[in-house]
Design an enzyme around this catalytic site. Sequence first.
Site, mmCIF file in Angstrom:
data_model
loop_
_atom_site.group_PDB
_atom_site.id
_atom_site.type_symbol
_atom_site.label_atom_id
_atom_site.label_comp_id
_atom_site.label_asym_id
_atom_site.label_seq_id
_atom_site.Cartn_x
_atom_site.Cartn_y
_atom_site.Cartn_z
ATOM 1 N N HIS A 198 0.806 -1.269 -0.094
ATOM 2 C CA HIS A 198 -0.092 -0.036 -0.030
ATOM 3 C C HIS A 198 0.646 1.298 -0.147
ATOM 4 O O HIS A 198 0.390 2.425 -0.237
ATOM 5 C CB HIS A 198 -0.918 0.168 1.163
ATOM 6 C CG HIS A 198 -0.197 0.263 2.417
ATOM 7 N ND1 HIS A 198 0.571 -0.550 3.091
ATOM 8 C CD2 HIS A 198 -0.148 1.477 3.199
ATOM 9 C CE1 HIS A 198 1.228 -0.073 4.349
ATOM 10 N NE2 HIS A 198 0.668 1.376 4.261
HETATM 11 C C1 UD1 Z 1 -1.560 6.425 4.783
HETATM 12 C C2 UD1 Z 1 -0.197 6.807 5.338
HETATM 13 C C3 UD1 Z 1 0.622 5.516 5.723
HETATM 14 C C4 UD1 Z 1 0.223 4.498 6.319
HETATM 15 C C5 UD1 Z 1 -1.204 4.131 5.608
HETATM 16 C C6 UD1 Z 1 -1.876 3.021 6.456
HETATM 17 C C7 UD1 Z 1 0.202 9.263 4.938
HETATM 18 C C8 UD1 Z 1 1.106 9.956 4.097
HETATM 19 N N1 UD1 Z 1 0.296 7.925 4.586
HETATM 20 O O1 UD1 Z 1 -1.501 6.032 3.428
HETATM 21 O O2 UD1 Z 1 1.931 6.170 6.056
HETATM 22 O O3 UD1 Z 1 0.990 3.213 6.173
HETATM 23 O O4 UD1 Z 1 -2.068 5.232 5.655
HETATM 24 O O5 UD1 Z 1 -2.819 2.298 5.687
HETATM 25 O O6 UD1 Z 1 -0.430 9.379 5.884
HETATM 26 N N2 UD1 Z 1 -8.721 5.665 0.046
HETATM 27 C C9 UD1 Z 1 -9.852 5.440 -0.145
HETATM 28 N N3 UD1 Z 1 -10.489 5.049 0.939
HETATM 29 C C10 UD1 Z 1 -10.050 5.293 2.366
HETATM 30 C C11 UD1 Z 1 -8.531 5.555 2.515
HETATM 31 C C12 UD1 Z 1 -7.881 5.805 1.174
HETATM 32 O O7 UD1 Z 1 -10.389 5.119 -1.122
HETATM 33 O O8 UD1 Z 1 -10.668 4.781 3.239
HETATM 34 C C13 UD1 Z 1 -7.721 6.020 -1.023
HETATM 35 C C14 UD1 Z 1 -7.986 7.420 -1.616
HETATM 36 O O9 UD1 Z 1 -8.024 7.543 -2.979
HETATM 37 C C15 UD1 Z 1 -6.788 8.150 -1.269
HETATM 38 C C16 UD1 Z 1 -5.780 7.006 -1.276
HETATM 39 O O10 UD1 Z 1 -6.404 5.869 -0.942
HETATM 40 O O11 UD1 Z 1 -6.577 9.360 -1.743
HETATM 41 C C17 UD1 Z 1 -4.654 7.278 -0.477
HETATM 42 O O12 UD1 Z 1 -5.120 7.403 1.109
HETATM 43 P P1 UD1 Z 1 -4.206 8.301 2.002
HETATM 44 O O13 UD1 Z 1 -5.057 8.201 3.371
HETATM 45 O O14 UD1 Z 1 -3.940 9.692 1.654
HETATM 46 O O15 UD1 Z 1 -2.892 7.499 2.018
HETATM 47 P P2 UD1 Z 1 -2.370 5.994 2.389
HETATM 48 O O16 UD1 Z 1 -2.188 5.491 1.141
HETATM 49 O O17 UD1 Z 1 -3.780 5.386 2.904
HETATM 50 N N1 UDP Z 2 -4.521 -4.711 8.461
HETATM 51 C C1 UDP Z 2 -5.846 -5.112 8.608
HETATM 52 N N2 UDP Z 2 -6.604 -5.225 7.656
HETATM 53 C C2 UDP Z 2 -5.957 -5.296 6.265
HETATM 54 C C3 UDP Z 2 -4.600 -4.993 6.123
HETATM 55 C C4 UDP Z 2 -3.883 -4.453 7.573
HETATM 56 O O1 UDP Z 2 -6.463 -5.088 9.843
HETATM 57 O O2 UDP Z 2 -6.522 -5.872 5.133
HETATM 58 C C5 UDP Z 2 -3.776 -4.256 9.913
HETATM 59 C C6 UDP Z 2 -2.797 -4.944 10.191
HETATM 60 O O3 UDP Z 2 -2.752 -6.421 10.761
HETATM 61 C C7 UDP Z 2 -1.595 -3.998 10.993
HETATM 62 C C8 UDP Z 2 -2.340 -2.658 10.483
HETATM 63 O O4 UDP Z 2 -3.542 -2.879 9.501
HETATM 64 O O5 UDP Z 2 -2.229 -4.132 12.348
HETATM 65 C C9 UDP Z 2 -1.177 -2.079 9.594
HETATM 66 O O6 UDP Z 2 -1.537 -1.093 8.734
HETATM 67 P P1 UDP Z 2 -0.984 -0.551 7.190
HETATM 68 O O7 UDP Z 2 -0.483 -1.659 6.772
HETATM 69 O O8 UDP Z 2 -2.308 -0.041 6.656
HETATM 70 O O9 UDP Z 2 -0.041 0.550 7.718
HETATM 71 P P2 UDP Z 2 1.415 0.807 8.078
HETATM 72 O O10 UDP Z 2 1.583 -0.099 9.250
HETATM 73 O O11 UDP Z 2 2.433 0.369 7.051
HETATM 74 O O12 UDP Z 2 1.425 2.201 8.345
#
Ligand code: UD1
Ligand code: UDP
Length: 355
Positions: A198
């Site tokens: 992701h």
């Molecule tokens: C964010 C964090 C990342 C973390 C991740 C956990 C930042 C810069 N990044 O990344 O460090 O590891 O969360 O999962 O803060 N979107 C949806 N639905 C949602 C959420 C996101 O459709 O509920 C889509 C949207 O198109 C959005 C894109 O995902 O623009 C990215 O979401 P965003 O929250 O900006 O960053 P993540 O990639 O989720």
């Molecule tokens: N996780 C979850 N469902 C998923 C993928 C991840 O519950 O489909 C949980 C995972 O077990 C961990 C946390 O989300 O506890 C990690 O989040 P993510 O990978 O989104 O972000 P990061 O840790 O890289 O910031």
Amino acid sequence: MTVVGARPQFIKAALVSRALQQRTTIREVLVHTGQHYDPNMSDIFFQELGMSPPDHHLGIGGGGHGRQTGRMLEALEVTLLAEKPDAVLVYGDTNSTMAAALAAAKLHVPVIHVEAGLRSFNMAMPEEINRIVTDRVSSLLFTPTAEADHNLAREGVDARRVHRVGDVMYDAARLLATSGDDSRSIRPRAPYVLATIHRAETTDEFTRLASTVAGLRRLARRFSVVLPLHPRTRAAVDGFEISLQGIDVRGPLGYRDMAALESAAAVIVTDSGGVQKEAFFHGVPCVTVRNETEWVELVHGGWNRLASPDSADAIESAVDAAMSAPYPARPLLYGDGTASVRIADILASNLSAAP
Ligand code: UD1
Ligand code: UDP
């Protein structure tokens, strides 16, 4: 005032909020920025982990970094002025973390950072910028590892502000990751590879995402490959027209279903910070599709292997190596499962000492 916004923060906050509820001297106000907003990226965790609904939901999700962070800053400042908290508690390294830290620091509200001191030393990652800024303006820094302490010491952070309490994700894995029979039914027949991808760093460039997916598709010729897909990655593979054929693609899962899949996997392939550690908690070998990691102790100890996201070959060979090498015995690298209680204890004594 606790500020959360993204999936891993709900999991971390669930544990600390429980511990805070045991202290009569602390009242917690929970703010959700709205960064993650799909039901299976947000609501599912509140329900499953027994969290109270947020007191404030700012509804700020999507958009580029500037717009997202800027809108959060503006809205959080209003919330801070209304709630007048004694401190702001933030987790990890997302835009929600940094926006809350900046908004609070500018209003002279002490910032408390859980998961402080992690560094990838790769400034191309948005998370690295968020961590450095957040740590710099924090008054209390809770670190999960010795490595995090070293990083902060190198940056000149006063050691009196740093408390190594262990990792709240380990507390979560011990307390919350129990899986019922229902969640076991989501497992494919063994042996299977569980993958999550992701990070912006992996998904935003066509060639890199294409080679990472090519690595997973190669593995899928030999094993079941289960891929619970983050919405960012779903949008990227659709936009780049990259085929996921052969991979068992699922939607994002709840925490317990994810734990059930993690614990029975032959290998976990991931670019997630949290999932790298959970692999270790469950005793499952891990391949991290990145060129570096903040959780270096897992690589040094042989529980995790790095594989370049730019090479399908590297990913496949790292998985083969992870499957064939003996899995080393695991010390308690991330504390003893009481990080959240220790955080609550330290907060209780610090906040009650405030005028
Ligand atoms: C964010 C964090 C990342 C973390 C991740 C956990 C930042 C810069 N990044 O990344 O460090 O590891 O969360 O999962 O803060 N979107 C949806 N639905 C949602 C959420 C996101 O459709 O509920 C889509 C949207 O198109 C959005 C894109 O995902 O623009 C990215 O979401 P965003 O929250 O900006 O960053 P993540 O990639 O989720
Ligand atoms: N996780 C979850 N469902 C998923 C993928 C991840 O519950 O489909 C949980 C995972 O077990 C961990 C946390 O989300 O506890 C990690 O989040 P993510 O990978 O989104 O972000 P990061 O840790 O890289 O910031």
